[in-house]
Design a protein around this motif. Structure first.
Motif, PDB file in Angstrom:
ATOM      1  N   GLU A  27      76.174 -20.560 -18.850  1.00  0.00           N
ATOM      2  CA  GLU A  27      74.948 -21.164 -18.028  1.00  0.00           C
ATOM      3  C   GLU A  27      74.914 -20.298 -16.538  1.00  0.00           C
ATOM      4  O   GLU A  27      75.798 -19.589 -16.216  1.00  0.00           O
ATOM      5  CB  GLU A  27      75.641 -22.591 -17.445  1.00  0.00           C
ATOM      6  CG  GLU A  27      74.753 -23.149 -16.568  1.00  0.00           C
ATOM      7  CD  GLU A  27      75.177 -24.704 -16.746  1.00  0.00           C
ATOM      8  OE1 GLU A  27      74.519 -25.576 -17.127  1.00  0.00           O
ATOM      9  OE2 GLU A  27      75.936 -25.093 -15.537  1.00  0.00           O
TER      10      GLU A  27
ATOM     11  N   ARG B 196      71.764 -30.612 -21.216  1.00  0.00           N
ATOM     12  CA  ARG B 196      72.920 -30.029 -20.768  1.00  0.00           C
ATOM     13  C   ARG B 196      74.320 -30.308 -21.413  1.00  0.00           C
ATOM     14  O   ARG B 196      74.814 -29.238 -21.867  1.00  0.00           O
ATOM     15  CB  ARG B 196      73.092 -29.863 -19.145  1.00  0.00           C
ATOM     16  CG  ARG B 196      74.156 -29.279 -18.811  1.00  0.00           C
ATOM     17  CD  ARG B 196      74.383 -29.327 -17.174  1.00  0.00           C
ATOM     18  NE  ARG B 196      75.377 -28.331 -16.501  1.00  0.00           N
ATOM     19  CZ  ARG B 196      76.095 -28.678 -15.606  1.00  0.00           C
ATOM     20  NH1 ARG B 196      76.302 -29.809 -15.313  1.00  0.00           N
ATOM     21  NH2 ARG B 196      76.764 -27.352 -15.280  1.00  0.00           N
TER      22      ARG B 196
ATOM     23  N   HIS C  88      72.403 -21.981 -20.985  1.00  0.00           N
ATOM     24  CA  HIS C  88      71.501 -23.090 -20.365  1.00  0.00           C
ATOM     25  C   HIS C  88      71.098 -22.578 -19.036  1.00  0.00           C
ATOM     26  O   HIS C  88      72.095 -22.266 -18.318  1.00  0.00           O
ATOM     27  CB  HIS C  88      72.408 -24.441 -20.313  1.00  0.00           C
ATOM     28  CG  HIS C  88      71.505 -25.485 -19.548  1.00  0.00           C
ATOM     29  ND1 HIS C  88      72.157 -25.917 -18.286  1.00  0.00           N
ATOM     30  CD2 HIS C  88      70.658 -26.388 -19.875  1.00  0.00           C
ATOM     31  CE1 HIS C  88      71.344 -26.706 -17.862  1.00  0.00           C
ATOM     32  NE2 HIS C  88      70.530 -27.253 -18.837  1.00  0.00           N
TER      33      HIS C  88
ATOM     34  N   ALA D 146      73.770 -28.415 -24.959  1.00  0.00           N
ATOM     35  CA  ALA D 146      73.877 -26.966 -24.814  1.00  0.00           C
ATOM     36  C   ALA D 146      75.415 -26.845 -24.539  1.00  0.00           C
ATOM     37  O   ALA D 146      75.884 -25.689 -25.197  1.00  0.00           O
ATOM     38  CB  ALA D 146      73.405 -26.399 -23.455  1.00  0.00           C
TER      39      ALA D 146
ATOM     40  N   SER E  86      69.334 -31.338 -14.058  1.00  0.00           N
ATOM     41  CA  SER E  86      70.417 -30.981 -15.269  1.00  0.00           C
ATOM     42  C   SER E  86      71.741 -31.362 -14.450  1.00  0.00           C
ATOM     43  O   SER E  86      72.656 -31.777 -15.088  1.00  0.00           O
ATOM     44  CB  SER E  86      70.292 -29.749 -15.510  1.00  0.00           C
ATOM     45  OG  SER E  86      69.239 -29.446 -15.955  1.00  0.00           O
TER      46      SER E  86
END
Length: 229
Positions: free
Chosen positions: A219, A154, A173, A157, A136
């Protein structure tokens, strides 16, 4: 309010750990996969409901959510786990396999998030969690398609987290930066805890889900203590 969790891309490993934990915590659990035969034991173990769907196909995603609505009620937590990868030198990669990687890893995430969001807006809130990987944030040699898919997931998100947070929808994420422990991938005796314990990862998902909305995480990166980063 009834609490239902949908785990997309279910199977052994992390998704099974998530399913067991959420069931233990009192969630009704729905499992979605292309081949639900592999989910029979887990479904019985935790009294879950399984649904067959190829989440890279819009009509199957739409039908998946309709079936869940009818059978157990709309989910208010959706976790997107599917991924597909093809490896090799750039000049040798099959375009069809690359397209499949993007469809499963990223496009399916969009389709599932869109269907979930339509319901969350009616429910007044919900949570959408995406499972990322080292790819990612780092594109490795011979792994361009997977990096493309995970980078795209990503980006999805990030974008929808900013759009949906003010509507009481928590988007997060998870960068799983390292190998996940499994029956076929155990820690070496001389290097304990060198892989990610899927049960420990699942605990983090639950913790993020239960955050007060005054302090939401978008995240999180998870890696073993010996993993370089």
């Amino acid at each position: 309010m009834a609490t239902t969790a949908l785990i997309v891309g279910a199977g052994s490993g992390l998704s099974a750990s998530l399913a067991r934990l959420f069931a233990k915590e009192g969630f009704t659990v729905a499992l979605a996969a292309r081949q639900i035969e592999k989910l029979t034991q887990l479904t019985r173990e935790i009294d879950a409901v399984s649904f067959a769907a190829d989440v890279s196909k819009p009509n199957e995603v739409e039908q998946l959510f309709i079936d869940i609505d009818r059978k157990i009620g709309s989910p208010n937590v959706v976790i997107y786990n599917p991924s597909f990868r093809v490896r090799g030198p750039l000049i040798d990669l099959d375009p069809g396999e690359v397209a499949k990687t993007l469809d499963v890893t990223a496009y399916g995430g969009f389709l599932v998030a869109q269907a979930a969001t339509k319901r969350f807006l009616q429910l007044g809130g919900g949570a959408i969690f995406f499972t990322g990987a080292s790819a990612s944030v780092k594109g490795y040699p011979l792994s361009a398609p997977f990096a493309m898919g995970k980078f795209a997931l990503r980006g999805l998100a990030q974008s929808i987290a900013r759009e949906l947070a003010p509507k009481n929808i928590h988007v997060a994420h998870f960068v799983i930066d390292g190998a996940i422990r499994s029956a076929v991938r155990q820690d070496p005796v001389d290097n304990p805890d060198s892989t990610l314990d899927p049960d420990a990862i699942a605990q983090t998902y639950l913790s993020i889900l239960r955050q007060p909305r005054s302090a939401w995480t978008y995240e999180v990166e998870l890696r073993p203590w010996v993993e370089n980063f």
